[in-house]
Design a protein around this motif. Structure first.
Motif, PDB file in Angstrom:
ATOM      1  N   UNK B  29      34.351  38.819  42.173  1.00  0.00           N
ATOM      2  CA  UNK B  29      33.551  38.604  43.343  1.00  0.00           C
ATOM      3  C   UNK B  29      32.709  37.427  43.023  1.00  0.00           C
ATOM      4  N   UNK B  30      31.994  37.116  44.018  1.00  0.00           N
ATOM      5  CA  UNK B  30      30.651  36.232  43.801  1.00  0.00           C
ATOM      6  C   UNK B  30      29.713  36.766  42.966  1.00  0.00           C
ATOM      7  N   UNK B  31      29.601  38.188  43.073  1.00  0.00           N
ATOM      8  CA  UNK B  31      28.321  39.161  42.410  1.00  0.00           C
ATOM      9  C   UNK B  31      28.843  39.427  40.878  1.00  0.00           C
ATOM     10  N   UNK B  32      30.012  39.007  40.584  1.00  0.00           N
ATOM     11  CA  UNK B  32      30.643  39.234  39.285  1.00  0.00           C
ATOM     12  C   UNK B  32      31.890  39.978  39.043  1.00  0.00           C
ATOM     13  N   UNK B  33      32.068  40.687  38.000  1.00  0.00           N
ATOM     14  CA  UNK B  33      33.222  41.245  37.899  1.00  0.00           C
ATOM     15  C   UNK B  33      33.291  42.663  38.145  1.00  0.00           C
ATOM     16  N   UNK B  34      33.649  43.352  39.131  1.00  0.00           N
ATOM     17  CA  UNK B  34      33.633  44.824  39.265  1.00  0.00           C
ATOM     18  C   UNK B  34      34.863  45.608  38.625  1.00  0.00           C
ATOM     19  N   UNK B  35      34.364  46.325  37.617  1.00  0.00           N
ATOM     20  CA  UNK B  35      35.410  47.115  36.852  1.00  0.00           C
ATOM     21  C   UNK B  35      35.869  48.420  37.649  1.00  0.00           C
ATOM     22  N   UNK B  36      36.687  48.199  38.745  1.00  0.00           N
ATOM     23  CA  UNK B  36      36.827  49.367  39.441  1.00  0.00           C
ATOM     24  C   UNK B  36      37.633  50.535  38.717  1.00  0.00           C
ATOM     25  N   UNK B  37      38.512  50.130  37.822  1.00  0.00           N
ATOM     26  CA  UNK B  37      39.309  51.025  37.184  1.00  0.00           C
ATOM     27  C   UNK B  37      39.198  50.284  35.808  1.00  0.00           C
ATOM     28  N   UNK B  38      38.710  51.218  34.784  1.00  0.00           N
ATOM     29  CA  UNK B  38      38.573  50.914  33.712  1.00  0.00           C
ATOM     30  C   UNK B  38      39.140  51.482  32.544  1.00  0.00           C
ATOM     31  N   UNK B  39      40.266  51.547  32.125  1.00  0.00           N
ATOM     32  CA  UNK B  39      40.881  52.489  31.189  1.00  0.00           C
ATOM     33  C   UNK B  39      41.293  53.819  31.596  1.00  0.00           C
ATOM     34  N   UNK B  40      42.116  53.785  32.628  1.00  0.00           N
ATOM     35  CA  UNK B  40      42.525  55.032  33.117  1.00  0.00           C
ATOM     36  C   UNK B  40      43.912  55.560  32.666  1.00  0.00           C
ATOM     37  N   UNK B  41      44.144  56.598  32.142  1.00  0.00           N
ATOM     38  CA  UNK B  41      45.497  57.156  31.653  1.00  0.00           C
ATOM     39  C   UNK B  41      45.353  58.576  32.392  1.00  0.00           C
ATOM     40  N   UNK B  42      46.621  58.616  32.862  1.00  0.00           N
ATOM     41  CA  UNK B  42      47.020  60.250  33.068  1.00  0.00           C
ATOM     42  C   UNK B  42      48.418  60.262  33.265  1.00  0.00           C
TER      43      UNK B  42
END
Lengths: 323, 339
Positions: B29-42
């Motif tokens: 986004x304009x504000x930068x990178x939003x790491x909404x999900x960052x290395x999720x395992x299940x």
């Protein structure tokens, strides 16, 4: 009026006309609040619980005269609000305040926090200049913010912080009564506890009375001394938190409590599932308004309306089964 | 293989229906990178109900939307990881292939049934479309089966209701219609994203009851996404707790509520008033988790939870803890636990 009652509400009704057609003729009424009576003592917290459409928010607005009631009497500090003059009304605003549910839409985005808090003080002629700035700083600290943040605008705060600003604004004029309309529902779970604790602390510090309107039964129990359960514009049960949660009497209250999902296996009990939806308040059912969904209805319920009557000491319920 | 992958991989039960492995979904986004999900395992086993719990912005919905192939790119970007459905990586499928899985073998119900149903088609037509598209059924047959689905979700007078538009239904009825649509093709996985959050308590009880009933009939596995710990306790067998785009704890529901290990899970459980507690034990001050959920644009160094954690030490501020496997299928991401 009994001594010690800060607020007395008698037979409060709010009916909204339903208008249709090019001539906007009134074709019916929404019976949002339909004959509600209760009182709030000094320093007490009254909870109002109910599901959406039960009239709890309208009731709060009508007490504050943000909505003009259709009928009924509201007495605050022995003044009948229906008969007061403009000057009295202005003065009343100072002593009754409200905290809204949504901290995003209830703060003016174009006003700095120092003005959100300071303007009411100036309008009421309470503080000005340096005194006002000091009071703003004092309030900011009281609600867990820093005085330096007073120059910021609402968008620079998180939801929880905004709700703190909403609380500071309600406190600004040293009110006696604050109505909290779902004060924590819009907040994240981890933020709710912060705001609930703050409300309880402030009540003790400033000897406030609260009316807390909420749909969350666990939160209402935690905050409130007495609780009124509303259904379709009426109070169906009114008791102390202890009485109400230990022995709920009205079938609706019982069903409502059994419906709350719990994380505590020890309190898990048989769920009472109510059939159908809450009826339309434009055409509330005849007789007891709850009877079409009530698992315990019997023949008088459809015929006449049960009054709210004391069924145990300090415990009132509106149900023929209990009378 | 990183340690995270190892721990993630080792937690996968044999014959997992769905395996989410080191998933990373970011938004530019304009504000930068939003790491909404960052290395999720299940993983999700066949027939089970898995709870995915966390506050707004923790990445629980984005994880589900990624699995459904519903992330719009751009601004979204799947920066890494795999989502294997019966061994097949969903992230490698073409949009056409994905369309045959979505709504058919994996389906989803959303929080707000008013905005997720199409307002200009009748409820019956929207359900019938499932049969037309996925089962190549004829118009009349689809219509009949749609009415049958409405009956199955206990909507009274289903023949009449099928001809109505979403706005003519109450909130509870709309959510029933959503469930009917989601279950129309007998999916193997049902993802329910806050399915009762918009509903009143008594209606929520009806919908949860219905979902439990239907689950017994259909044998679908469910991923229940919610912020309400009570709903998790009553519906899920296993729980994954998320915070700031990561899994912080995983345990069986019984173990999690009996003995939460992660400071965040502990704080969350202690911060919620429990009904009946004050009436029985008197009022105890609620435990607060200080501060607020961090912005996804500026996640703190080290453990994402450390600024709010009472037990944070130097290592927590410096280095991010990896998720570790404990006994009994538990996993935890915390320097202070399980070592």
């Amino acid at each position: 009026m009994p001594v010690g009652h800060l607020l007395e509400v008698e037979g409060l009704r709010v009916h909204f006309p339903v208008r249709r057609g090019v001539l906007s003729r009134t074709v019916g009424y929404v019976y949002a609040v339909d004959g509600v009576s209760f009182h709030v003592a000094k320093g007490e917290t009254l909870g109002i619980v109910g599901e959406s459409g039960c009239g709890k928010t309208t009731m709060g607005m009508a007490v504050l005269r943000l909505i003009e009631p259709t009928a009924g009497r509201v007495t605050f500090e022995e003044v009948d609000l229906g008969r007061m003059s403009r000057a009295q009304a202005h003065d009343l605003r100072r002593r009754m305040q409200i905290i809204f549910q949504d901290p995003y839409s209830s703060l003016n985005p174009r006003m700095a926090v120092k003005n959100i808090l300071g303007d009411p003080m100036r309008i009421h002629g309470l503080y000005s200049g340096r005194q006002c700035a000091e009071r703003v700083a004092y309030l900011m600290e009281k609600v867990g913010l820093t005085p330096e943040q007073a120059n910021r605008y609402p968008h620079q705060f998180s939801g929880g912080q905004r709700q703190r600003i909403g609380i500071a604004r309600a406190l600004a004029l040293s009110p006696r009564l604050i109505i909290g309309d779902e004060p924590v529902s819009a907040l994240d779970v981890s933020i709710r506890a912060q705001i609930i604790n703050l409300l309880i602390d402030l009540q003790q510090e400033f000897a406030l009375s609260y009316i807390i309107i909420s749909h969350d039964l666990a939160i209402v129990e935690h905050i409130c001394d007495r609780i009124a359960v509303m259904y379709l514009g009426k109070i169906v049960e009114l008791a102390s938190y202890k009485e109400l949660y230990a022995t709920p009497r009205h079938p609706y209250t019982q069903a409502l409590m059994s419906a709350v999902p719990t994380t505590d296996p020890r309190t898990r009990k048989q769920r009472i599932l109510l059939p159908g939806d809450v009826p339309n308040p434009i055409e509330p059912p005849a007789g007891c308004r709850f009877h079409p969904r009530c698992p315990q209805r019997f023949e008088p319920c459809a015929r006449s309306e049960p009054p709210l009557r004391e069924v145990a000491l300090g415990h009132a319920a509106a149900c023929f089964r209990l009378h | 293989m990183t340690r995270a992958e190892e721990a993630g991989a080792s937690s996968h039960g044999a014959g997992a229906l769905l395996e989410v492995d080191d998933l990373k979904t970011h938004f530019l986004t304009f504000e930068g990178v939003a790491r909404a999900v960052d290395g999720v395992s299940f993983h999700l086993a066949g027939g089970e109900t898995l709870g995915l719990v966390g506050e707004s912005g923790c990445g629980k919905s984005v994880t589900a939307l990624t699995a459904m192939g519903l992330i719009k790119t751009p601004p979204g970007r799947i920066a890494g990881g795999r989502i294997r459905f019966k061994g097949q990586d969903l992230l490698c499928l073409s949009p056409a292939e994905m369309r045959h899985i979505r709504g058919n073998r994996i389906s989803m119900i959303f929080q707000e049934p008013m905005t997720s149903l199409n307002p200009v088609f009748t409820v019956g037509d929207q359900i019938a479309e499932m049969f037309v598209f996925h089962r190549q059924a004829g118009a009349r047959e689809s219509r009949e089966r749609a009415v049958e689905m409405l009956r199955k979700v206990q909507i009274p007078n289903p023949e009449k209701r099928a001809g109505e538009y979403p706005h003519q239904l109450s909130g509870g009825m709309r959510q029933r219609a959503m469930i009917a649509m989601a279950l129309a093709c007998d999916p193997e996985i049902l993802i329910a994203d806050e399915p009762t959050t918009a509903l009143d308590v008594t209606i929520q009880a009806q919908i949860l009851e219905l979902m439990l009933q239907l689950k017994q009939d259909t044998a679908a596995a469910i991923i229940m996404i919610t912020h309400d710990l009570g709903i998790i306790a009553e519906t899920a067998q296993r729980v994954v707790v998320m915070y700031a785009g990561r899994v912080v704890e995983e345990a069986s529901t019984a173990a999690l509520f009996e003995e939460p290990l992660h400071p965040y899970t502990q704080g969350l459980l202690r911060s919620v008033p429990r009904m009946g507690h004050r009436a029985r034990y008197g009022r105890q001050r609620l435990a607060e988790i200080e501060g607020m959920v961090p912005s996804l644009y500026e996640l703190p160094e080290g453990c994402a939870f450390h600024p709010r954690c009472r037990e944070a030490r130097a290592v927590c501020r410096r280095e991010e803890p990896q998720i570790r496997q404990l006994d009994g299928g538990r996993r935890i991401r915390c320097w202070q636990r399980g070592g």
